[in-house]
Design a protein around this motif. Structure first.
Motif, PDB file in Angstrom:
ATOM      1  N   LEU A 184       1.755   0.107 -16.776  1.00 52.29           N
ATOM      2  CA  LEU A 184       2.094   0.049 -15.350  1.00 52.29           C
ATOM      3  C   LEU A 184       3.589  -0.065 -15.064  1.00 52.29           C
ATOM      4  N   ASP A 185       4.313  -0.667 -16.029  1.00 49.82           N
ATOM      5  CA  ASP A 185       5.736  -0.895 -15.769  1.00 49.82           C
ATOM      6  C   ASP A 185       6.582   0.370 -15.891  1.00 49.82           C
ATOM      7  N   SER A 186       5.927   1.524 -16.145  1.00 46.35           N
ATOM      8  CA  SER A 186       6.766   2.724 -16.288  1.00 46.35           C
ATOM      9  C   SER A 186       6.621   3.699 -15.119  1.00 46.35           C
ATOM     10  N   PHE A 187       5.962   3.273 -14.028  1.00 45.65           N
ATOM     11  CA  PHE A 187       5.748   4.224 -12.924  1.00 45.65           C
ATOM     12  C   PHE A 187       6.449   3.793 -11.634  1.00 45.65           C
ATOM     13  N   ASP A 188       6.934   4.797 -10.901  1.00 48.83           N
ATOM     14  CA  ASP A 188       7.577   4.549  -9.614  1.00 48.83           C
ATOM     15  C   ASP A 188       6.561   4.603  -8.480  1.00 48.83           C
ATOM     16  N   TRP A 189       5.489   5.364  -8.694  1.00 50.60           N
ATOM     17  CA  TRP A 189       4.450   5.529  -7.675  1.00 50.60           C
ATOM     18  C   TRP A 189       3.105   5.322  -8.361  1.00 50.60           C
ATOM     19  N   VAL A 190       2.287   4.438  -7.822  1.00 53.75           N
ATOM     20  CA  VAL A 190       0.931   4.246  -8.356  1.00 53.75           C
ATOM     21  C   VAL A 190      -0.025   4.687  -7.250  1.00 53.75           C
ATOM     22  N   VAL A 191      -0.665   5.826  -7.491  1.00 51.71           N
ATOM     23  CA  VAL A 191      -1.413   6.494  -6.420  1.00 51.71           C
ATOM     24  C   VAL A 191      -2.919   6.348  -6.676  1.00 51.71           C
ATOM     25  N   LEU A 192      -3.651   5.867  -5.692  1.00 52.02           N
ATOM     26  CA  LEU A 192      -5.097   5.688  -5.859  1.00 52.02           C
ATOM     27  C   LEU A 192      -5.865   6.833  -5.208  1.00 52.02           C
ATOM     28  N   ALA A 193      -6.680   7.506  -6.011  1.00 51.11           N
ATOM     29  CA  ALA A 193      -7.543   8.584  -5.491  1.00 51.11           C
ATOM     30  C   ALA A 193      -8.923   8.447  -6.130  1.00 51.11           C
ATOM     31  N   LEU A 194      -9.367   7.191  -6.191  1.00 46.95           N
ATOM     32  CA  LEU A 194     -10.627   6.854  -6.858  1.00 46.95           C
ATOM     33  C   LEU A 194     -11.741   6.659  -5.828  1.00 46.95           C
ATOM     34  N   PRO A 195     -12.991   6.810  -6.244  1.00 45.41           N
ATOM     35  CA  PRO A 195     -14.067   6.438  -5.322  1.00 45.41           C
ATOM     36  C   PRO A 195     -14.222   4.912  -5.271  1.00 45.41           C
ATOM     37  N   GLY A 196     -14.759   4.415  -4.174  1.00 47.09           N
ATOM     38  CA  GLY A 196     -15.069   2.986  -4.079  1.00 47.09           C
ATOM     39  C   GLY A 196     -16.424   2.748  -4.738  1.00 47.09           C
ATOM     40  N   THR A 197     -16.414   2.131  -5.923  1.00 41.98           N
ATOM     41  CA  THR A 197     -17.661   1.855  -6.645  1.00 41.98           C
ATOM     42  C   THR A 197     -17.577   0.425  -7.183  1.00 41.98           C
ATOM     43  N   ALA A 198     -18.668  -0.017  -7.809  1.00 38.46           N
ATOM     44  CA  ALA A 198     -18.648  -1.365  -8.399  1.00 38.46           C
ATOM     45  C   ALA A 198     -17.538  -1.443  -9.453  1.00 38.46           C
TER      46      ALA A 198
END
Ligand SMILES: NC(=O)c1ccc[n+]([C@@H]2O[C@H](COP(=O)([O-])OP(=O)(O)OC[C@H]3O[C@@H](n4cnc5c(N)ncnc54)[C@H](O)[C@@H]3O)[C@@H](O)[C@H]2O)c1
Ligand SMILES: O=C(O)[C@H](O)CO
Length: 311
Positions: A184-198
């Motif tokens: 995680l420490d190597s990204f400038d943008w963390v983009v979420l395009a996941l479905p909402g699931t358990a």
């Protein structure tokens, strides 16, 4: 076979429906609740609105439920599965418009476009650009590499962003669900395009925000509950992350006094990115008609949701 269908799609469907379908058109939520018990095929588009759930409950003869929304986390999936109802969703119908919103917001954040608009409103000639981030050469992690994740990746790559992706199974250059956390420490943008699931609920919280670069930006065009909202607000207040672009939030709409409105490093896009446009509605109608043919002969439907998996 009786199909309860939305009035606003009627112009795109009416003359093209196969003759074995007997349409009943609904136009408002009360109207849908009233008609639902007759539906064997139903197209219910009332994201998060109680009448949608009430209608699903009342539609005891339902065999196929269609929605234009991509995310189906708001529907009673276990109940539909127990009743043997097939569910089709809007995956890929609005992916390009969602990705355009996502990339617009990322660019607006990078260049602080809001400050330019404020300066113009004040008739103030700025002498230095308010935002100094470059997209070119930055790094993005995209969690969820389906229709939306791929469209965002393509667009960001066009701006020279180095993109890494995560999907439910590793392979073809994508990381698997447990392979991204320690990077995680190597990204400038963390983009979420996941479905909402358990599996995705609460995926990002205090620990992940602490691991991100201090100037990294979280971009959520997926579902609010993938992110611990309280932890995000705290991380933004304490500037442990650079910012957040949130299309989806909890609750929606945001109450007047919610911190997201006033936090300088939070950009709210009001869950507008996926609102159907005439073009996406046409795609939805065309897909529905193709699916009528698949349904008639018992074939798998296009964009059929795996009810156990949740997308
Ligand atoms: N903001 C909006 O208006 C808007 C509009 C459309 C969709 N959405 C949301 O975006 C989501 C994605 O849409 P899509 O059409 O791209 O879906 P999709 O089904 O095409 O893609 C989902 C992707 O997520 C991956 N995935 C699933 N669980 C995962 C996990 N635990 N870890 C890593 N990856 C995982 C899958 O492998 C797949 O690549 C929708 O489910 C919906 O919730 C939001
Ligand atoms: O899932 C979708 O299609 C959008 O978020 C609208 O709810």
């Amino acid at each position: 076979m009786i199909a309860v269908l939305p009035e606003h799609i009627r112009p795109m469907l009416q003359d093209r429906l196969p003759d074995w379908i007997e349409p009943i058109w609904w136009s408002d939520p009360d109207n849908l609740v009233e008609m639902a018990p007759q539906a064997e095929i139903g197209w219910f588009d009332l994201h998060l609105k109680p009448p949608a759930l009430r209608s699903v409950q009342l539609a005891r003869d339902l065999r196929w439920l269609n929605t234009s929304y991509s995310g189906v986390d708001w529907l009673p999936l276990a109940d539909l599965e127990a009743r043997d109802v097939l569910l089709t969703c809007g995956s890929n119908l609005t992916a390009t418009q969602v990705s355009e919103f996502a990339v617009m917001s990322i660019l607006a954040f990078a260049k602080d476009y809001a400050a330019l608009v404020r300066a113009q409103d004040a008739h103030e000639w700025l002498s230095v650009p308010p935002g100094i981030r470059d997209l070119a050469g930055s790094r993005a992690l995209i969690l969820g590499y389906g229709a939306i994740g791929r469209a965002i990746a393509r667009a960001l790559e066009g701006f020279g962003v180095e993109v890494s992706v995560v999907r439910s199974k590793a392979g073809d250059g994508a990381m698997g669900p447990d392979e991204w956390q320690d990077q995680l420490d190597s990204f400038d943008w963390v983009v979420l395009a996941l479905p909402g699931t358990a599996d995705t609920a609460g995926l990002l919280g205090a620990k992940e925000f602490a691991a991100m670069k201090r100037d990294a930006v979280l971009v959520n065009f997926a579902r609010a509950d993938i992110v611990d909202q309280r932890a995000l607000i705290e991380a933004l207040r304490e500037r442990r992350v650079g910012g957040a672009i949130v299309d989806t939030v909890d609750p929606e709409p945001l109450p007047e006094d919610h911190p997201f409105w006033s936090l300088e490093n939070a950009h709210v896009t009001m869950h507008l990115s996926g609102i159907p446009t005439p073009a996406s509605q046409q795609r939805a109608a065309d897909r529905f008609l193709r699916n009528c043919e698949h349904f008639r002969v018992g074939e798998k439907l296009e964009a059929q949701v795996d009810l156990q998996r949740g997308y």
